[in-house]
Motif scaffolding. Structure first.
Motif, PDB file in Angstrom:
ATOM      1  N   ARG A 216       0.831  -1.192   0.000  1.00  0.00           N
ATOM      2  CA  ARG A 216       0.000   0.000   0.000  1.00  0.00           C
ATOM      3  C   ARG A 216       0.866   1.242   0.000  1.00  0.00           C
ATOM      4  NH1 ARG A 216      -5.012  -1.583   0.343  1.00  0.00           N
ATOM      5  NH2 ARG A 216      -5.494  -3.628   1.174  1.00  0.00           N
ATOM      6  N   GLY A 217       0.634   2.121  -0.980  1.00  0.00           N
ATOM      7  CA  GLY A 217       1.411   3.344  -1.102  1.00  0.00           C
ATOM      8  C   GLY A 217       0.920   4.379  -0.103  1.00  0.00           C
ATOM      9  N   GLY A 218       1.821   5.252   0.327  1.00  0.00           N
ATOM     10  CA  GLY A 218       1.476   6.232   1.345  1.00  0.00           C
ATOM     11  C   GLY A 218       1.239   7.606   0.775  1.00  0.00           C
ATOM     12  N   ARG A 219       0.455   8.394   1.520  1.00  0.00           N
ATOM     13  CA  ARG A 219       0.277   9.797   1.205  1.00  0.00           C
ATOM     14  C   ARG A 219       0.766  10.595   2.402  1.00  0.00           C
ATOM     15  NH1 ARG A 219      -5.282  11.038  -1.777  1.00  0.00           N
ATOM     16  NH2 ARG A 219      -4.821  13.005  -0.772  1.00  0.00           N
ATOM     17  N   ALA A 220       1.447  11.691   2.099  1.00  0.00           N
ATOM     18  CA  ALA A 220       2.035  12.474   3.187  1.00  0.00           C
ATOM     19  C   ALA A 220       0.958  12.953   4.143  1.00  0.00           C
ATOM     20  CB  ALA A 220       2.789  13.680   2.616  1.00  0.00           C
ATOM     21  N   GLY A 221       1.182  12.690   5.439  1.00  0.00           N
ATOM     22  CA  GLY A 221       0.254  13.168   6.442  1.00  0.00           C
ATOM     23  C   GLY A 221      -1.004  12.352   6.569  1.00  0.00           C
ATOM     24  N   HIS A 222      -1.086  11.194   5.886  1.00  0.00           N
ATOM     25  CA  HIS A 222      -2.273  10.368   5.918  1.00  0.00           C
ATOM     26  C   HIS A 222      -1.878   8.951   6.282  1.00  0.00           C
ATOM     27  CE1 HIS A 222      -3.521  13.827   3.537  1.00  0.00           C
ATOM     28  NE2 HIS A 222      -4.770  13.492   3.791  1.00  0.00           N
ATOM     29  N   SER A 223      -2.847   8.160   6.627  1.00  0.00           N
ATOM     30  CA  SER A 223      -2.599   6.745   6.822  1.00  0.00           C
ATOM     31  C   SER A 223      -2.432   6.087   5.481  1.00  0.00           C
ATOM     32  CB  SER A 223      -3.761   6.120   7.603  1.00  0.00           C
ATOM     33  OG  SER A 223      -4.963   6.291   6.880  1.00  0.00           O
ATOM     34  N   MET A 224      -2.108   4.816   5.471  1.00  0.00           N
ATOM     35  CA  MET A 224      -1.864   4.111   4.218  1.00  0.00           C
ATOM     36  C   MET A 224      -3.072   4.225   3.302  1.00  0.00           C
ATOM     37  SD  MET A 224       1.124   2.828   4.161  1.00  0.00           S
ATOM     38  CE  MET A 224       2.464   2.149   5.121  1.00  0.00           C
ATOM     39  N   ARG A 382       2.278  15.789 -10.331  1.00  0.00           N
ATOM     40  CA  ARG A 382       1.725  17.008 -10.918  1.00  0.00           C
ATOM     41  C   ARG A 382       0.235  17.158 -10.623  1.00  0.00           C
ATOM     42  NH1 ARG A 382       3.740  17.713 -17.071  1.00  0.00           N
ATOM     43  NH2 ARG A 382       2.385  19.526 -16.823  1.00  0.00           N
ATOM     44  N   SER A 383      -0.441  16.021 -10.394  1.00  0.00           N
ATOM     45  CA  SER A 383      -1.888  16.062 -10.199  1.00  0.00           C
ATOM     46  C   SER A 383      -2.308  16.100  -8.741  1.00  0.00           C
ATOM     47  CB  SER A 383      -2.535  14.833 -10.868  1.00  0.00           C
ATOM     48  OG  SER A 383      -2.019  13.637 -10.322  1.00  0.00           O
ATOM     49  N   ASP A 384      -1.336  15.873  -7.811  1.00  0.00           N
ATOM     50  CA  ASP A 384      -1.689  15.812  -6.390  1.00  0.00           C
ATOM     51  C   ASP A 384      -0.434  16.101  -5.575  1.00  0.00           C
ATOM     52  OD1 ASP A 384      -2.412  15.210  -3.793  1.00  0.00           O
ATOM     53  OD2 ASP A 384      -3.557  13.425  -4.324  1.00  0.00           O
ATOM     54  N   SER A 385      -0.384  17.248  -4.904  1.00  0.00           N
ATOM     55  CA  SER A 385       0.811  17.641  -4.159  1.00  0.00           C
ATOM     56  C   SER A 385       1.072  16.755  -2.955  1.00  0.00           C
ATOM     57  CB  SER A 385       0.678  19.099  -3.699  1.00  0.00           C
ATOM     58  OG  SER A 385      -0.429  19.241  -2.809  1.00  0.00           O
ATOM     59  N   GLN A 386       0.100  15.919  -2.560  1.00  0.00           N
ATOM     60  CA  GLN A 386       0.274  15.009  -1.448  1.00  0.00           C
ATOM     61  C   GLN A 386       0.699  13.608  -1.896  1.00  0.00           C
ATOM     62  OE1 GLN A 386      -0.016  16.056   1.833  1.00  0.00           O
ATOM     63  NE2 GLN A 386      -0.056  18.015   0.740  1.00  0.00           N
ATOM     64  N   ARG A 387       0.956  13.486  -3.200  1.00  0.00           N
ATOM     65  CA  ARG A 387       1.312  12.174  -3.747  1.00  0.00           C
ATOM     66  C   ARG A 387       2.719  12.245  -4.319  1.00  0.00           C
ATOM     67  NH1 ARG A 387      -1.499   7.421  -3.915  1.00  0.00           N
ATOM     68  NH2 ARG A 387      -1.100   6.087  -5.699  1.00  0.00           N
ATOM     69  N   PHE A 388       3.543  11.233  -4.026  1.00  0.00           N
ATOM     70  CA  PHE A 388       4.944  11.265  -4.406  1.00  0.00           C
ATOM     71  C   PHE A 388       5.282  10.170  -5.421  1.00  0.00           C
ATOM     72  CE2 PHE A 388       5.264  12.840   0.141  1.00  0.00           C
ATOM     73  CZ  PHE A 388       5.165  14.159  -0.243  1.00  0.00           C
ATOM     74  N   ILE A 389       6.335  10.447  -6.217  1.00  0.00           N
ATOM     75  CA  ILE A 389       6.758   9.542  -7.295  1.00  0.00           C
ATOM     76  C   ILE A 389       8.225   9.180  -7.089  1.00  0.00           C
ATOM     77  CG2 ILE A 389       7.170   9.353  -9.783  1.00  0.00           C
ATOM     78  CD1 ILE A 389       4.896  11.554 -10.010  1.00  0.00           C
ATOM     79  N   ASN A 390       8.550   7.905  -7.159  1.00  0.00           N
ATOM     80  CA  ASN A 390       9.937   7.437  -7.146  1.00  0.00           C
ATOM     81  C   ASN A 390      10.489   7.520  -8.565  1.00  0.00           C
ATOM     82  OD1 ASN A 390      10.498   6.301  -4.340  1.00  0.00           O
ATOM     83  ND2 ASN A 390       8.553   5.359  -4.833  1.00  0.00           N
ATOM     84  N   LEU A 391      11.550   8.281  -8.733  1.00  0.00           N
ATOM     85  CA  LEU A 391      12.157   8.474 -10.051  1.00  0.00           C
ATOM     86  C   LEU A 391      13.607   8.023 -10.017  1.00  0.00           C
ATOM     87  CD1 LEU A 391      12.138   9.655 -12.961  1.00  0.00           C
ATOM     88  CD2 LEU A 391      12.846  11.841 -11.937  1.00  0.00           C
ATOM     89  N   ALA A 392      13.974   7.118 -10.916  1.00  0.00           N
ATOM     90  CA  ALA A 392      15.355   6.661 -11.050  1.00  0.00           C
ATOM     91  C   ALA A 392      15.965   7.260 -12.311  1.00  0.00           C
ATOM     92  CB  ALA A 392      15.418   5.134 -11.116  1.00  0.00           C
ATOM     93  N   LEU A 393      17.176   7.791 -12.193  1.00  0.00           N
ATOM     94  CA  LEU A 393      17.942   8.261 -13.345  1.00  0.00           C
ATOM     95  C   LEU A 393      18.994   7.218 -13.668  1.00  0.00           C
ATOM     96  CD1 LEU A 393      18.838  10.394 -15.433  1.00  0.00           C
ATOM     97  CD2 LEU A 393      20.281  11.390 -13.633  1.00  0.00           C
ATOM     98  N   LEU A 394      18.939   6.666 -14.894  1.00  0.00           N
ATOM     99  CA  LEU A 394      19.852   5.597 -15.311  1.00  0.00           C
ATOM    100  C   LEU A 394      20.717   6.102 -16.465  1.00  0.00           C
ATOM    101  CD1 LEU A 394      17.252   2.672 -15.350  1.00  0.00           C
ATOM    102  CD2 LEU A 394      18.722   3.380 -13.457  1.00  0.00           C
TER     103      LEU A 394
END
Length: 403
Positions: A216-224, A382-394
């Motif tokens: 389950r992915g998390g949102r900042a300041g919220h439960s799972m 971009r669509s939700d400031s409380q949602r985060f994305i893991n980005l890898a640079l290869l």
């Protein structure tokens, strides 16, 4: 570190024979589609991994320790005496495989040579009751002569073995390719339909037989949150697979430099689909456009990747915007695969890193073991400031090759 006998810990021929056997054994572990369609890449990768580098000494870079007091037991006319002496250590930097200094070559000297072998240096002692600078320099000159002489025998034997390693690997790859091609021809010639695949089963990684599981992915300041996201170890497997292919391409600049961006993307898709049983797709509409690489799972996306050639910070910033634009609200795992054709790779990677960290949606940079291989970040959706994305640079360095 105690001195020991050089060129005496087993036969060099046995060491080389063992490495050759290990290299051939790795052929059966390679992906079937790699063997069938890019056998040269497999052979080059294994040759690079298992070949042995000749030993070279850096006599201009030698260092020493401070002389120290010690004692030496001597025997004279049947009596044992303890006499004070001075001793110091000489450190000679080396390159190549230090195992060549431990093993006995086919040509060897019957005398013993005392020194300690480190991964990056040979260390030997100079001892004497009345040491003088001339005596120390004389001992170093004598050790240099013997080290160079006996190491040259090992290097000559190694030079003769390297083509044997290449031939044995290429032969094993060709033989397995023939077996796989024969199996494919047999399958194509059968008019019996294949058994249907159960769409409800979990996706397996054929190489390691790991299953995709959703956490389950998390949102900042919220439960799972209730939305499932790709488990970290599976995300790592996808990026690791892309990274492995990238390293193989870097080792084959003559071949890789001929590929265009779309051809490299297709090769990545090809390799990923051998892992993910054809589930990975390319040029798929998602969000604001068509993404290069997409791994879907039911009604969600498990992984999204974008391939770009470095054209400067401005173009790379646009690539970041482009990738983030492809990610919809439920997408949380992504990668930017950056191809570098010219310029100083370290400088370009630093510029790419700086561009990401100055992006308006940048959140935090993660620590990395090897930034030249991979960098990781957390970005804000971009669509939700409380949602985060893991980005890898290869980063993938593919220098241009003349001719």
């Amino acid at each position: 570190m105690r001195d020991g006998h050089l060129f005496s810990s087993g036969r060099l021929a046995e060491y080389l024979h063992t490495r050759q056997g290990l290299a051939v054994g790795e052929v059966v572990k390679a992906l079937p589609d790699e063997i069938r369609f890019v056998p040269g890449v497999v052979a080059d990768r294994l040759f690079e991994e298992y070949q042995v580098a000749a030993v070279r000494f850096d006599w201009d870079g030698i260092t020493r320790t401070e002389p120290r007091e010690d004692f030496e037991v001597i025997e004279r006319w049947g009596e044992r005496y303890t006499t004070p002496i001075h001793t110091l250590s000489i450190v000679v930097p080396i390159s190549g495989d230090p195992e060549l200094l431990r093993r006995q070559a086919d040509t060897y000297s019957s005398g013993t040579l005392e020194a300690a072998v480190r991964e990056d240096a040979v260390v030997f002692s100079v001892r004497g009751a009345e040491l003088t600078p001339e005596a120390v320099r004389g001992h170093i000159a004598q050790m240099r002569h013997e080290l160079e002489r006996q190491t040259s025998w090992a290097n000559v034997q190694l030079e003769a073995w390297i083509p044997q390693l290449r031939v044995s690997i290429e032969t094993a790859v060709a033989q397995r390719k023939e077996r796989l091609d024969s199996a494919a021809s047999l399958s194509a010639g059968l008019d019996i339909p294949l058994a249907p695949v159960d769409d409800n089963r979990r996706i397996d990684i054929p190489v390691t037989r790991k299953k995709i599981r959703f956490q389950r992915g998390g949102r900042a300041g919220h439960s799972m949150s209730p939305e499932p996201s790709l488990a970290n170890e599976v995300y790592e497997d996808v990026t690791r697979t892309i990274g492995s292919l990238a390293r193989a391409m870097e080792r084959l600049p003559h071949t890789a430099s001929k590929f265009k961006e779309v051809e490299i993307r297709d090769l990545i898709l090809f390799i990923l689909n051998s892992h993910w049983e054809g589930a990975v797709r390319g040029e798929v509409f998602n969000g604001n456009g068509k993404t290069d690489i997409l791994l879907p799972w039911k009604d969600r996306n498990a992984f999204i990747g974008e391939c770009k050639f470095w054209s400067g910070p401005k173009g790379f910033a646009e690539a970041i915007d482009q990738l983030l634009g492809y990610l919809v609200w439920q997408d949380t795992k992504a990668a930017l695969i950056l191809f570098i054709r010219s310029g100083e790779a370290s400088s370009i990677i630093a510029k790419a890193d700086n561009t990401i960290q100055n992006h308006p949606l940048f959140k935090v940079a993660k620590s990395n073991v090897d930034p030249a291989v991979r960098l990781d970040y957390v970005m804000v959706s971009r669509s939700d400031s409380q949602r985060f994305i893991n980005l890898a640079l290869l980063p993938v360095v593919i220098p241009k090759v003349d001719g």
